[in-house]
Design an enzyme around this catalytic site. Structure first.
Site, PDB file in Angstrom:
ATOM      1  N   ILE A 134       0.457   3.699  11.235  1.00  0.00           N
ATOM      2  CA  ILE A 134       1.042   3.569   9.889  1.00  0.00           C
ATOM      3  C   ILE A 134       2.220   4.532   9.750  1.00  0.00           C
ATOM      4  O   ILE A 134       3.279   4.174   9.231  1.00  0.00           O
ATOM      5  CB  ILE A 134      -0.017   3.827   8.797  1.00  0.00           C
ATOM      6  CG1 ILE A 134      -1.131   2.781   8.887  1.00  0.00           C
ATOM      7  CG2 ILE A 134       0.614   3.810   7.406  1.00  0.00           C
ATOM      8  CD1 ILE A 134      -2.313   3.014   7.956  1.00  0.00           C
ATOM      9  N   GLY A 178      -5.453   7.873   4.377  1.00  0.00           N
ATOM     10  CA  GLY A 178      -6.512   8.044   5.393  1.00  0.00           C
ATOM     11  C   GLY A 178      -7.895   7.840   4.796  1.00  0.00           C
ATOM     12  O   GLY A 178      -8.191   8.333   3.703  1.00  0.00           O
ATOM     13  N   ASP A 180      -4.866  -3.573  -1.037  1.00  0.00           N
ATOM     14  CA  ASP A 180      -5.859  -4.538  -1.526  1.00  0.00           C
ATOM     15  C   ASP A 180      -5.276  -5.355  -2.685  1.00  0.00           C
ATOM     16  O   ASP A 180      -5.490  -6.564  -2.789  1.00  0.00           O
ATOM     17  CB  ASP A 180      -7.113  -3.779  -1.972  1.00  0.00           C
ATOM     18  CG  ASP A 180      -7.565  -2.806  -0.895  1.00  0.00           C
ATOM     19  OD1 ASP A 180      -7.949  -3.263   0.186  1.00  0.00           O
ATOM     20  OD2 ASP A 180      -7.486  -1.577  -1.131  1.00  0.00           O
ATOM     21  N   HIS A 190     -11.503   1.775  -2.083  1.00  0.00           N
ATOM     22  CA  HIS A 190     -10.868   1.037  -0.993  1.00  0.00           C
ATOM     23  C   HIS A 190     -11.913   0.852   0.112  1.00  0.00           C
ATOM     24  O   HIS A 190     -11.995   1.621   1.062  1.00  0.00           O
ATOM     25  CB  HIS A 190      -9.647   1.788  -0.443  1.00  0.00           C
ATOM     26  CG  HIS A 190      -9.174   1.211   0.859  1.00  0.00           C
ATOM     27  ND1 HIS A 190      -8.607  -0.031   0.954  1.00  0.00           N
ATOM     28  CD2 HIS A 190      -9.234   1.682   2.125  1.00  0.00           C
ATOM     29  CE1 HIS A 190      -8.337  -0.302   2.212  1.00  0.00           C
ATOM     30  NE2 HIS A 190      -8.705   0.726   2.953  1.00  0.00           N
TER      31      HIS A 190
HETATM   32  P1  NAX Z   1      -3.875   5.962  13.832  1.00  0.00           P
HETATM   33  O1  NAX Z   1      -5.114   6.419  14.527  1.00  0.00           O
HETATM   34  O2  NAX Z   1      -2.916   5.067  14.517  1.00  0.00           O
HETATM   35  O3  NAX Z   1      -3.061   7.262  13.354  1.00  0.00           O
HETATM   36  C1  NAX Z   1      -3.641   8.355  12.761  1.00  0.00           C
HETATM   37  C2  NAX Z   1      -2.844   9.569  13.165  1.00  0.00           C
HETATM   38  O4  NAX Z   1      -3.351  10.688  12.432  1.00  0.00           O
HETATM   39  C3  NAX Z   1      -2.984   9.922  14.643  1.00  0.00           C
HETATM   40  O5  NAX Z   1      -1.687  10.015  15.221  1.00  0.00           O
HETATM   41  C4  NAX Z   1      -3.722  11.264  14.656  1.00  0.00           C
HETATM   42  O6  NAX Z   1      -3.276  12.120  15.693  1.00  0.00           O
HETATM   43  C5  NAX Z   1      -3.339  11.817  13.275  1.00  0.00           C
HETATM   44  N1  NAX Z   1      -4.273  12.811  12.727  1.00  0.00           N
HETATM   45  C6  NAX Z   1      -5.620  12.870  12.854  1.00  0.00           C
HETATM   46  N2  NAX Z   1      -6.094  13.949  12.233  1.00  0.00           N
HETATM   47  C7  NAX Z   1      -5.045  14.580  11.672  1.00  0.00           C
HETATM   48  C8  NAX Z   1      -4.897  15.774  10.922  1.00  0.00           C
HETATM   49  N3  NAX Z   1      -5.948  16.529  10.622  1.00  0.00           N
HETATM   50  N4  NAX Z   1      -3.658  16.126  10.516  1.00  0.00           N
HETATM   51  C9  NAX Z   1      -2.587  15.383  10.832  1.00  0.00           C
HETATM   52  N5  NAX Z   1      -2.665  14.253  11.570  1.00  0.00           N
HETATM   53  C10 NAX Z   1      -3.869  13.865  11.982  1.00  0.00           C
HETATM   54  O7  NAX Z   1      -4.369   5.346  12.437  1.00  0.00           O
HETATM   55  P2  NAX Z   1      -3.569   4.419  11.415  1.00  0.00           P
HETATM   56  O8  NAX Z   1      -3.752   3.012  11.783  1.00  0.00           O
HETATM   57  O9  NAX Z   1      -2.191   4.950  11.251  1.00  0.00           O
HETATM   58  O10 NAX Z   1      -4.436   4.667  10.084  1.00  0.00           O
HETATM   59  C11 NAX Z   1      -4.438   5.916   9.436  1.00  0.00           C
HETATM   60  C12 NAX Z   1      -5.505   5.949   8.364  1.00  0.00           C
HETATM   61  O11 NAX Z   1      -5.243   4.988   7.346  1.00  0.00           O
HETATM   62  C13 NAX Z   1      -6.914   5.634   8.873  1.00  0.00           C
HETATM   63  O12 NAX Z   1      -7.831   6.537   8.279  1.00  0.00           O
HETATM   64  C14 NAX Z   1      -7.162   4.237   8.321  1.00  0.00           C
HETATM   65  O13 NAX Z   1      -8.536   3.969   8.168  1.00  0.00           O
HETATM   66  C15 NAX Z   1      -6.438   4.316   7.010  1.00  0.00           C
HETATM   67  N6  NAX Z   1      -6.101   3.043   6.346  1.00  0.00           N
HETATM   68  C16 NAX Z   1      -6.140   3.029   4.986  1.00  0.00           C
HETATM   69  C17 NAX Z   1      -5.762   1.926   4.251  1.00  0.00           C
HETATM   70  C18 NAX Z   1      -5.797   1.944   2.760  1.00  0.00           C
HETATM   71  O14 NAX Z   1      -5.536   0.884   2.191  1.00  0.00           O
HETATM   72  N7  NAX Z   1      -6.106   3.030   2.063  1.00  0.00           N
HETATM   73  C19 NAX Z   1      -5.365   0.672   4.938  1.00  0.00           C
HETATM   74  C20 NAX Z   1      -4.899   0.876   6.336  1.00  0.00           C
HETATM   75  C21 NAX Z   1      -5.663   1.893   7.128  1.00  0.00           C
HETATM   76  O15 NAX Z   1      -6.805   1.276   7.667  1.00  0.00           O
END
Ligand code: NAX
Length: 325
Positions: free
Chosen positions: A16, A130, A159, A187
């Site tokens: 994202i 997140g 959503d 969510h």
């Molecule tokens: P990715 O796993 O591709 O990217 C997450 C990134 O966060 C990684 O690069 C990781 O190194 C980094 N990270 C982990 N812990 C961290 C910390 N403490 N500080 C800084 N960076 C950190 O996930 P992605 O597909 O980008 O999704 C990110 C989050 O969005 C996930 O939790 C996902 O579940 C959530 N979502 C939320 C949505 C919503 O509508 N609220 C929808 C989309 C998504 O599923």
């Protein structure tokens, strides 16, 4: 010369984040006349990838990009930040219970809440993406006692947008014809997309579709859309999630359309009987940089039951992280 706006993005090298950073840098969130400095946060193992993101951002030569900070230190990423998009989170690992996921993320978001409290601009606007987004936002604001809780929100705009797309397809109209969609609650799969107050080309949506479709098709399709994308793509929604995050922050900062409202998860003030303090998605209107929950909507028995079910899940999540809030 306008002072640049500082926008922090956590998890900026993730799926994202990789979409978000470029759209924000190109002016799609705050407009073409607002220069931005991106302050990107990652965990140490992802710093190499983050360096690559920084290099590509510079290579775009966006006129609106006034600088990039890439770091693994929250205090640097949040320094004087006007906006903070908290995307980085711990994904669910093999054999991990939902409870463990909640706790792992609670640690991240309590630390980031503190770092925002100590370093961000006093008017910072925070969007938590997140997961579990609503409860992560609750933890963040409870750990930022010097900031106004109203500055902390979580994303349910994806959503909301999914619900618009489904209703548009069913009625054969454009999404532009739809007003007053509402996404209530968490969510998660308990979310309640509600068309009761929607109009399509000025006509009440409930008069255009039948109740069975709403109950057995529309609601579950929107609730399960994330899982359907994972099944189709092999990975979770990223472009649509980044797009929704842009919509959320843009409307919050610049105002929602005068004849419509949007859905945002915000700290509840008890509106519609929802427990105060939890971060719950409501219909909101945004004006002059502030959101306000739309009041006075009539709630049917059908809606009430679903609004309560998603509230119950959020209360359970809150109770699971009691020690950190
Ligand atoms: P990715 O796993 O591709 O990217 C997450 C990134 O966060 C990684 O690069 C990781 O190194 C980094 N990270 C982990 N812990 C961290 C910390 N403490 N500080 C800084 N960076 C950190 O996930 P992605 O597909 O980008 O999704 C990110 C989050 O969005 C996930 O939790 C996902 O579940 C959530 N979502 C939320 C949505 C919503 O509508 N609220 C929808 C989309 C998504 O599923």
């Amino acid at each position: 010369m306008t002072q640049p706006t500082r926008v922090a993005i956590t998890g900026a090298a993730g799926q994202i984040g990789y979409q978000l950073a470029f759209r924000i840098a190109s002016g799609q969130m705050l407009g073409p006349n607002t220069p931005v400095i991106l302050q990107l946060l990652e965990i140490p193992p992802a710093l190499g990838a983050l360096k690559g993101v920084e290099m590509e951002l510079l290579d775009c030569a966006f006129p609106t990009l006034a600088g990039v900070v890439a770091t693994d230190k929250a205090e640097e990423a949040f320094a004087d930040a006007h906006y903070a998009l908290l995307v980085g989170a711990k994904p669910r690992g093999a054999g991990m219970e939902r409870k463990d996921l909640l706790l792992e993320n609670a640690k991240i978001f309590s630390a980031q809440g503190k770092a925002l409290n100590d370093n961000a601009d006093r008017q910072v606007r925070v969007l938590v993406v997140g997961n579990p987004a609503n409860t992560n936002a609750l933890i963040a604001y409870r750990n930022a006692p010097d900031l106004d809780p109203a500055r902390f929100t979580a994303m349910t705009r994806l959503d909301h947008n999914r619900a618009l797309a489904q209703l548009a397809a069913k009625t054969g109209k454009s999404v532009n014809a739809i007003r007053q969609m509402t996404l209530w609650g968490n969510h998660s799969a308990t979310q309640y997309p509600d068309i009761s107050h929607c109009t399509v080309d000025g006509k009440p949506a409930p008069s255009l579709v039948d109740e069975t479709w709403v109950r057995d098709d529309f609601i579950p399709t929107v609730q399960q859309r994330g899982a359907a994308i994972i099944k189709a793509r092999g990975v979770s929604s990223a472009a649509s999630a980044a797009s929704a995050a842009i919509d959320h922050v843009r409307d919050w900062a610049l105002g929602s359309p005068a004849d419509d409202w949007v859905s945002m998860a915000v700290p509840s003030d008890g509106s519609y009987g929802i427990t105060e303090g939890i971060v719950y998605s409501f219909p909101v209107r945004c004006k002059q940089g502030r959101w306000e929950i739309v009041q006075g909507l009539e709630i049917s028995e059908f809606s009430r039951t679903r609004m309560k079910a998603t509230e119950a899940e959020l209360l359970e999540e809150r109770d699971g992280v009691r020690d950190l809030i």
